[in-house]
Scaffold this motif. Structure first.
Motif, mmCIF file in Angstrom:
data_model
loop_
_atom_site.group_PDB
_atom_site.id
_atom_site.type_symbol
_atom_site.label_atom_id
_atom_site.label_comp_id
_atom_site.label_asym_id
_atom_site.label_seq_id
_atom_site.Cartn_x
_atom_site.Cartn_y
_atom_site.Cartn_z
ATOM 1 N N LYS A 298 0.719 -1.104 0.100
ATOM 2 C CA LYS A 298 0.116 0.293 -0.012
ATOM 3 C C LYS A 298 0.831 1.309 0.013
ATOM 4 C CE LYS A 298 -4.224 -1.633 2.197
ATOM 5 N NZ LYS A 298 -5.254 -1.710 3.329
ATOM 6 N N SER A 299 1.990 1.276 0.623
ATOM 7 C CA SER A 299 2.772 2.434 0.963
ATOM 8 C C SER A 299 3.494 2.728 -0.365
ATOM 9 C CB SER A 299 3.963 2.145 2.088
ATOM 10 O OG SER A 299 3.332 1.913 3.339
ATOM 11 N N LEU A 300 3.791 1.707 -1.129
ATOM 12 C CA LEU A 300 4.441 1.944 -2.703
ATOM 13 C C LEU A 300 3.425 2.094 -3.631
ATOM 14 C CD1 LEU A 300 7.476 -0.812 -1.945
ATOM 15 C CD2 LEU A 300 7.208 1.558 -1.252
ATOM 16 N N THR A 301 2.267 2.499 -3.219
ATOM 17 C CA THR A 301 1.556 3.062 -4.221
ATOM 18 C C THR A 301 1.601 4.582 -4.203
ATOM 19 O OG1 THR A 301 -0.308 3.056 -2.788
ATOM 20 C CG2 THR A 301 -0.146 0.913 -4.194
ATOM 21 N N LYS A 302 2.222 4.994 -3.159
ATOM 22 C CA LYS A 302 2.261 6.527 -3.295
ATOM 23 C C LYS A 302 3.307 7.325 -3.650
ATOM 24 C CE LYS A 302 -1.618 5.850 -0.476
ATOM 25 N NZ LYS A 302 -1.219 6.169 0.988
ATOM 26 N N LYS A 303 2.963 8.071 -4.489
ATOM 27 C CA LYS A 303 4.101 9.022 -5.257
ATOM 28 C C LYS A 303 5.155 9.675 -4.206
ATOM 29 C CE LYS A 303 4.718 12.634 -8.641
ATOM 30 N NZ LYS A 303 5.679 13.448 -7.699
ATOM 31 N N GLU A 304 4.565 10.099 -3.020
ATOM 32 C CA GLU A 304 5.476 10.821 -2.323
ATOM 33 C C GLU A 304 6.589 9.992 -1.654
ATOM 34 O OE1 GLU A 304 1.495 10.355 0.265
ATOM 35 O OE2 GLU A 304 2.237 10.598 -2.266
ATOM 36 N N ILE A 305 6.348 8.640 -1.537
ATOM 37 C CA ILE A 305 7.607 7.753 -1.174
ATOM 38 C C ILE A 305 8.703 7.998 -2.078
ATOM 39 C CG2 ILE A 305 8.073 5.380 -0.541
ATOM 40 C CD1 ILE A 305 6.215 6.566 1.461
ATOM 41 N N TYR A 306 8.155 7.636 -3.349
ATOM 42 C CA TYR A 306 9.388 7.803 -4.482
ATOM 43 C C TYR A 306 10.131 9.138 -4.749
ATOM 44 C CZ TYR A 306 8.448 2.955 -5.551
ATOM 45 O OH TYR A 306 8.219 1.556 -5.345
ATOM 46 N N ASP A 307 9.232 9.932 -4.180
ATOM 47 C CA ASP A 307 9.794 11.416 -4.359
ATOM 48 C C ASP A 307 10.990 11.617 -3.391
ATOM 49 O OD1 ASP A 307 8.007 12.315 -6.331
ATOM 50 O OD2 ASP A 307 6.556 13.195 -4.830
ATOM 51 N N VAL A 308 10.844 10.911 -2.398
ATOM 52 C CA VAL A 308 11.923 11.333 -1.291
ATOM 53 C C VAL A 308 12.929 10.075 -1.084
ATOM 54 C CG1 VAL A 308 10.459 13.016 0.159
ATOM 55 C CG2 VAL A 308 10.270 10.079 0.629
ATOM 56 N N LYS B 80 9.240 7.339 5.157
ATOM 57 C CA LYS B 80 9.583 8.822 4.920
ATOM 58 C C LYS B 80 10.362 9.706 5.944
ATOM 59 C CE LYS B 80 5.127 10.222 4.394
ATOM 60 N NZ LYS B 80 3.978 11.023 3.962
ATOM 61 N N LEU B 81 10.320 9.014 7.191
ATOM 62 C CA LEU B 81 11.243 9.620 8.044
ATOM 63 C C LEU B 81 12.563 8.961 8.140
ATOM 64 C CD1 LEU B 81 10.807 11.390 10.862
ATOM 65 C CD2 LEU B 81 10.548 9.404 12.149
ATOM 66 N N ALA B 82 12.616 7.778 7.702
ATOM 67 C CA ALA B 82 14.020 7.240 7.273
ATOM 68 C C ALA B 82 14.671 8.219 6.320
ATOM 69 C CB ALA B 82 14.046 5.878 6.793
ATOM 70 N N ALA B 83 13.636 8.293 5.229
ATOM 71 C CA ALA B 83 14.425 9.249 4.158
ATOM 72 C C ALA B 83 15.000 10.728 4.670
ATOM 73 C CB ALA B 83 13.313 9.251 2.900
ATOM 74 N N GLN B 84 13.924 11.264 5.558
ATOM 75 C CA GLN B 84 14.202 12.421 5.777
ATOM 76 C C GLN B 84 15.510 12.601 6.630
ATOM 77 O OE1 GLN B 84 11.216 14.215 8.651
ATOM 78 N NE2 GLN B 84 12.804 15.118 9.733
ATOM 79 N N TYR B 85 15.901 11.624 7.675
ATOM 80 C CA TYR B 85 17.222 11.500 8.242
ATOM 81 C C TYR B 85 18.269 10.925 7.721
ATOM 82 C CZ TYR B 85 14.735 13.035 12.707
ATOM 83 O OH TYR B 85 14.294 13.749 13.566
ATOM 84 N N ALA B 86 18.039 10.215 6.554
ATOM 85 C CA ALA B 86 19.291 9.296 5.884
ATOM 86 C C ALA B 86 20.409 10.338 5.222
ATOM 87 C CB ALA B 86 18.725 8.614 4.840
ATOM 88 N N PRO B 87 20.172 11.481 4.694
ATOM 89 C CA PRO B 87 21.188 12.287 4.216
ATOM 90 C C PRO B 87 21.999 12.763 5.313
ATOM 91 C CG PRO B 87 18.939 12.901 3.120
ATOM 92 C CD PRO B 87 18.840 12.132 4.270
ATOM 93 N N LYS B 88 21.366 13.161 6.638
ATOM 94 C CA LYS B 88 22.161 13.855 7.538
ATOM 95 C C LYS B 88 22.772 12.817 8.324
ATOM 96 C CE LYS B 88 18.152 16.958 7.753
ATOM 97 N NZ LYS B 88 16.909 17.619 8.548
ATOM 98 N N PHE B 89 22.331 11.627 8.412
ATOM 99 C CA PHE B 89 22.893 10.643 9.432
ATOM 100 C C PHE B 89 24.510 10.238 9.234
ATOM 101 C CE2 PHE B 89 23.701 6.018 10.584
ATOM 102 C CZ PHE B 89 23.004 6.220 12.166
ATOM 103 N N THR B 90 25.087 10.164 10.479
ATOM 104 C CA THR B 90 26.235 9.887 10.596
ATOM 105 C C THR B 90 26.518 8.550 11.275
ATOM 106 O OG1 THR B 90 26.766 11.201 12.672
ATOM 107 C CG2 THR B 90 27.376 12.281 10.695
ATOM 108 N N SER B 91 27.525 7.720 10.455
ATOM 109 C CA SER B 91 27.351 6.404 10.700
ATOM 110 C C SER B 91 28.318 6.173 11.957
ATOM 111 C CB SER B 91 27.995 5.445 9.663
ATOM 112 O OG SER B 91 29.124 5.880 9.176
ATOM 113 N N ASN B 92 29.307 7.014 12.631
ATOM 114 C CA ASN B 92 30.113 6.737 13.966
ATOM 115 C C ASN B 92 29.138 6.172 14.953
ATOM 116 O OD1 ASN B 92 29.270 9.497 13.467
ATOM 117 N ND2 ASN B 92 29.852 9.261 15.694
ATOM 118 N N THR B 93 29.597 5.262 15.672
ATOM 119 C CA THR B 93 28.818 4.539 16.644
ATOM 120 C C THR B 93 29.019 5.693 17.921
ATOM 121 O OG1 THR B 93 30.922 3.431 17.452
ATOM 122 C CG2 THR B 93 29.253 2.142 16.069
ATOM 123 N N LEU B 94 27.851 5.619 18.718
ATOM 124 C CA LEU B 94 27.796 6.239 20.063
ATOM 125 C C LEU B 94 28.950 5.990 20.891
ATOM 126 C CD1 LEU B 94 24.065 6.358 20.491
ATOM 127 C CD2 LEU B 94 25.473 8.291 19.386
#
Length: 337
Positions: A25-35, A323-337
């Motif tokens: 159902k989610s992958l029928t939404k254009k806004e998912i593929y937009d981000v 969408k939240l994963a897509a929002q944070y993914a470009p900013k996310f830094t992979s160093n461990t805490l």
């Protein structure tokens, strides 16, 4: 300037639950593929059946690696593990093949993330009883991810409508949770919460600590926890360089955070934060696991075996999760805490 879309791995979850349905159902939404570029890890036969159930105009594109995906609306790119006997699949039923399959989808997704082939995971529901039936030695996602990535004590954060909530304690009785509310733990979690927000790219990081007792104890009139442990823990966090305030009475702190006064709230126990988030918007409450080598978001509901296969399940949570994963993914830094 257009931000490059990140590839988000979506393990489809227990095949007998609602995971395949809400994903389709989610992958029928254009806004998912937009981000983002969504990539499903699962069983193509189960997904094809889910497409029929939800009556979606989708075609499955089997790929062997993320680089082969088309990532176009109308096409579902799938890494097909082909591990489910479709003739034996019964919606809403606990099964060993369902538990084993769900684990294998997560493991493959983790492998892709650890290799840098996907930027984040957006996970769907799995079933504890099915995992047990398959003799998978984990009770849930968090335990699997801890083991598969060799991560110690990952930190959970909820986000809903811009409000972020961390948890000082979670799956404990209230009595045992109160015993965990020490000055040292409050300070440690404030530092960890600040680091987690920084990894997500949050520049302003003012964290409020919720109070435990009515009116945060009124200076000891309604309990000593705030005076003896929580407030000293907040002070120690400030001395460690964290922009922290509190304890703030729990009947107002979440409302204030929702309206921008704080960038996050440290909830003291499970239901305190869960109630605040889910009363704000049950379907859009998304869980983020911090401390892993990669970003992971998750819906905050179960497999819903009672409605699986009936085209009843809402996909709002799954859409927000991706969408939240897509929002944070470009900013996310992979160093461990």
């Amino acid at each position: 300037m257009t931000t490059q879309r990140a590839i988000i791995a979506i393990p489809m979850g227990d095949p007998a639950g609602i995971g395949p349905e809400i994903t389709m159902k989610s992958l029928t939404k254009k806004e998912i593929y937009d981000v983002c570029k969504p990539l499903v890890i699962g069983d193509a036969k189960v997904l094809a059946k889910a497409i029929e159930i939800v009556q979606a105009d989708l075609k499955i594109n089997k790929v062997s690696s993320p680089a082969e995906g088309k990532y176009e609306l109308g096409t579902v790119d799938v890494i097909d593990l082909d591990n489910i006997d479709i003739e034996k699949l019964e919606y809403g039923q606990v099964s060993a093949q369902g538990g084993q399959g769900a684990f294998e989808y997560i493991k493959k997704s983790v492998d892709l993330a650890m290799n840098g082939e996907v930027k984040a995971l957006a996970t769907t529901p799995i079933n504890k009883e099915s995992l047990q039936a398959a003799k998978v030695p984990f009770i849930g996602h968090t335990e699997m991810l801890e083991s598969l990535t060799n991560t110690k004590d990952p930190l959970t954060m909820f986000e809903v409508n811009g409000m972020r909530i961390f948890f000082l304690t979670r799956h404990l009785s209230l009595k045992d949770a109160i015993a965990q509310m020490t000055k040292e733990r409050v300070q440690d979690y404030l530092v960890r919460c600040d680091q987690a927000l920084k990894r997500l790219g949050v520049e302003s990081r003012k964290i409020a600590v919720a109070g435990l007792n009515p009116h945060s104890g009124e200076g000891g009139l309604f309990g000593r926890e705030e005076v003896d442990e929580i407030k000293p823990g907040v002070e120690a966090g400030r001395q460690a360089g964290i922009d922290a305030v509190g304890p703030v009475p729990a009947d107002s702190v979440f409302f204030q955070a929702l309206h921008g006064r704080y960038d996050a709230v440290l909830s003291l126990y499970h239901d305190q934060g869960h109630i605040a988030a889910k009363m704000t918007d049950f379907h859009r409450t998304i869980s983020i696991t911090n401390g892993l080598p990669f970003l992971r978001t998750s819906v905050d509901h179960g497999t819903a075996f009672d409605i699986a296969g009936k085209n009843i399940a809402e996909s709002i949570s799954m859409e927000e999760c991706i969408k939240l994963a897509a929002q944070y993914a470009p900013k996310f830094t992979s160093n461990t805490l």
